[in-house]
Design a protein around this motif. Structure first.
Motif, mmCIF file in Angstrom:
data_model
loop_
_atom_site.group_PDB
_atom_site.id
_atom_site.type_symbol
_atom_site.label_atom_id
_atom_site.label_comp_id
_atom_site.label_asym_id
_atom_site.label_seq_id
_atom_site.Cartn_x
_atom_site.Cartn_y
_atom_site.Cartn_z
ATOM 1 N N ARG A 125 0.834 -1.200 0.000
ATOM 2 C CA ARG A 125 0.000 0.000 0.000
ATOM 3 C C ARG A 125 0.876 1.260 0.000
ATOM 4 N N GLU A 126 1.986 1.194 0.764
ATOM 5 C CA GLU A 126 2.869 2.356 0.869
ATOM 6 C C GLU A 126 4.293 1.883 1.128
ATOM 7 N N MET A 127 5.248 2.590 0.499
ATOM 8 C CA MET A 127 6.676 2.358 0.747
ATOM 9 C C MET A 127 7.273 3.636 1.324
ATOM 10 N N ARG A 128 8.212 3.448 2.246
ATOM 11 C CA ARG A 128 8.945 4.584 2.805
ATOM 12 C C ARG A 128 10.442 4.347 2.626
ATOM 13 N N TYR A 129 11.129 5.428 2.345
ATOM 14 C CA TYR A 129 12.573 5.378 2.164
ATOM 15 C C TYR A 129 13.204 6.281 3.214
ATOM 16 N N PHE A 130 14.090 5.701 4.043
ATOM 17 C CA PHE A 130 14.721 6.459 5.124
ATOM 18 C C PHE A 130 16.160 6.859 4.829
ATOM 19 N N GLY A 131 16.701 6.399 3.707
ATOM 20 C CA GLY A 131 18.078 6.737 3.377
ATOM 21 C C GLY A 131 19.070 5.954 4.208
ATOM 22 N N THR A 132 20.319 6.360 4.122
ATOM 23 C CA THR A 132 21.403 5.682 4.829
ATOM 24 C C THR A 132 21.758 6.439 6.105
ATOM 25 N N ASN A 133 22.375 5.727 7.040
ATOM 26 C CA ASN A 133 22.906 6.385 8.240
ATOM 27 C C ASN A 133 24.347 6.809 8.009
ATOM 28 N N VAL A 134 25.093 6.010 7.237
ATOM 29 C CA VAL A 134 26.482 6.316 6.912
ATOM 30 C C VAL A 134 26.491 7.310 5.754
ATOM 31 N N GLU A 135 27.289 8.357 5.869
ATOM 32 C CA GLU A 135 27.381 9.409 4.845
ATOM 33 C C GLU A 135 25.988 9.911 4.455
ATOM 34 N N ARG A 136 25.179 10.177 5.454
ATOM 35 C CA ARG A 136 23.787 10.573 5.219
ATOM 36 C C ARG A 136 23.678 11.834 4.367
ATOM 37 N N GLN A 137 24.646 12.735 4.484
ATOM 38 C CA GLN A 137 24.592 13.993 3.729
ATOM 39 C C GLN A 137 24.693 13.772 2.223
ATOM 40 N N THR A 138 25.238 12.625 1.799
ATOM 41 C CA THR A 138 25.315 12.337 0.362
ATOM 42 C C THR A 138 24.044 11.641 -0.104
ATOM 43 N N ASN A 139 23.136 11.369 0.825
ATOM 44 C CA ASN A 139 21.894 10.677 0.537
ATOM 45 C C ASN A 139 20.754 11.642 0.867
ATOM 46 N N ILE A 140 19.689 11.185 1.495
ATOM 47 C CA ILE A 140 18.571 12.100 1.719
ATOM 48 C C ILE A 140 18.874 13.163 2.773
ATOM 49 N N GLY A 141 19.916 12.957 3.572
ATOM 50 C CA GLY A 141 20.297 13.969 4.562
ATOM 51 C C GLY A 141 20.747 15.268 3.930
ATOM 52 N N GLY A 142 21.145 15.224 2.658
ATOM 53 C CA GLY A 142 21.577 16.427 1.957
ATOM 54 C C GLY A 142 20.484 17.074 1.118
ATOM 55 N N ILE A 143 19.298 16.453 1.096
ATOM 56 C CA ILE A 143 18.176 17.010 0.324
ATOM 57 C C ILE A 143 17.436 18.024 1.187
ATOM 58 N N THR A 144 17.385 19.249 0.732
ATOM 59 C CA THR A 144 16.690 20.315 1.455
ATOM 60 C C THR A 144 15.421 20.704 0.701
ATOM 61 N N MET A 145 14.547 21.437 1.374
ATOM 62 C CA MET A 145 13.344 21.942 0.691
ATOM 63 C C MET A 145 13.733 22.810 -0.497
ATOM 64 N N LYS A 146 14.762 23.624 -0.296
ATOM 65 C CA LYS A 146 15.209 24.524 -1.363
ATOM 66 C C LYS A 146 15.673 23.717 -2.577
ATOM 67 N N MET A 147 16.478 22.674 -2.353
ATOM 68 C CA MET A 147 16.960 21.828 -3.451
ATOM 69 C C MET A 147 15.786 21.170 -4.171
ATOM 70 N N LEU A 148 14.840 20.648 -3.402
ATOM 71 C CA LEU A 148 13.676 19.974 -3.977
ATOM 72 C C LEU A 148 12.879 20.932 -4.860
ATOM 73 N N LYS A 149 12.582 22.117 -4.343
ATOM 74 C CA LYS A 149 11.776 23.084 -5.096
ATOM 75 C C LYS A 149 12.530 23.649 -6.310
ATOM 76 N N GLN A 150 13.855 23.810 -6.181
ATOM 77 C CA GLN A 150 14.636 24.321 -7.315
ATOM 78 C C GLN A 150 14.672 23.313 -8.465
ATOM 79 N N ASN A 151 14.672 22.023 -8.138
ATOM 80 C CA ASN A 151 14.819 20.994 -9.166
ATOM 81 C C ASN A 151 13.500 20.378 -9.605
ATOM 82 N N TRP A 152 12.515 20.315 -8.725
ATOM 83 C CA TRP A 152 11.223 19.712 -9.062
ATOM 84 C C TRP A 152 10.109 20.759 -9.086
ATOM 85 N N PHE A 153 10.468 22.004 -8.797
ATOM 86 C CA PHE A 153 9.535 23.132 -8.790
ATOM 87 C C PHE A 153 8.511 23.004 -7.662
ATOM 88 N N ALA A 154 7.421 23.736 -7.754
ATOM 89 C CA ALA A 154 6.463 23.803 -6.639
ATOM 90 C C ALA A 154 5.756 22.456 -6.450
#
Length: 198
Positions: A125-154
């Motif tokens: 029904r639903e999948m969730r992705y939590f990313g990695t704990n090691v080097e998290r900043q190179t994974n979803i830990g480095g994704i910000t709202m600003k990055m998301l909106k700049q690349n995928w728009f509103a």
């Protein structure tokens, strides 16, 4: 014609330029080569993490149109794949859900990302992705709202809600028959990504 006046002006101008030049040399020597190298290394590390975080973000864009996540679970589809398909792909969950609506949780370990799955009538029904704990900043830990909106728009929808004591913001992007939800704890802290049917 008085030639002495322009000569005096030229000498004063050159003297002032020499003082400025010498003082700027002094400023450059105030920052050691080690400090310059550390600053360059830190900037390179930030760029590296940011580039990889953006690559991670964009890896979700196309698979979501098919109701899928990228990576180790790429063959699993919302509403089609069964619990047994999940077990075959990534094994039985270390933390199985306690009831019908609960998520089976696969924690992040050894550089592998964490996932969670909920089921309805034995189909995902639903999948969730939590990313990695090691080097998290190179994974979803480095994704910000600003990055998301700049690349995928509103986003198609934005909601704010409380999860315990944490106030979270959900940015939803519709992808065909599915929707990707980015759950942020703050504008720079992406907690996880959800994928489900619209």
């Amino acid at each position: 014609m008085n030639l002495i006046q322009p000569v005096k002006y030229a000498i004063v101008t050159l003297s002032a330029a020499s003082i400025v030049s010498l003082s700027s040399v002094g400023v450059n020597h105030a920052v050691s080569p080690l400090q310059q190298a550390e600053a360059t290394t830190a900037a390179s590390a930030d760029n590296y993490a940011s580039e990889h975080a953006l690559k991670t973000l964009n890896s979700f864009y196309k698979p979501a149109l098919k109701g899928q996540f990228p990576g180790a679970v790429s063959g699993l589809t919302i509403g089609k794949s069964s619990k047994q398909d999940v077990y075959k792909a990534i094994g039985e969950p270390p933390m199985p859900g306690k009831d019908a609506d609960a998520f089976d949780v696969y924690g992040a370990n050894m550089g592998n990302p964490g996932y969670a799955f909920s089921y309805k009538l034995n189909k995902i029904r639903e999948m969730r992705y939590f990313g990695t704990n090691v080097e998290r900043q190179t994974n979803i830990g480095g994704i910000t709202m600003k990055m998301l909106k700049q690349n995928w728009f509103a986003p198609d929808a934005t909601t704010t809600f409380n999860n315990g004591k944490t106030k979270q913001t959900k940015l939803t992007y519709n992808r065909g028959n599915y929707k990707l939800e980015f759950i942020f704890n703050s504008s720079t802290d992406l907690d996880h990504i959800n994928l489900l049917k619209k």
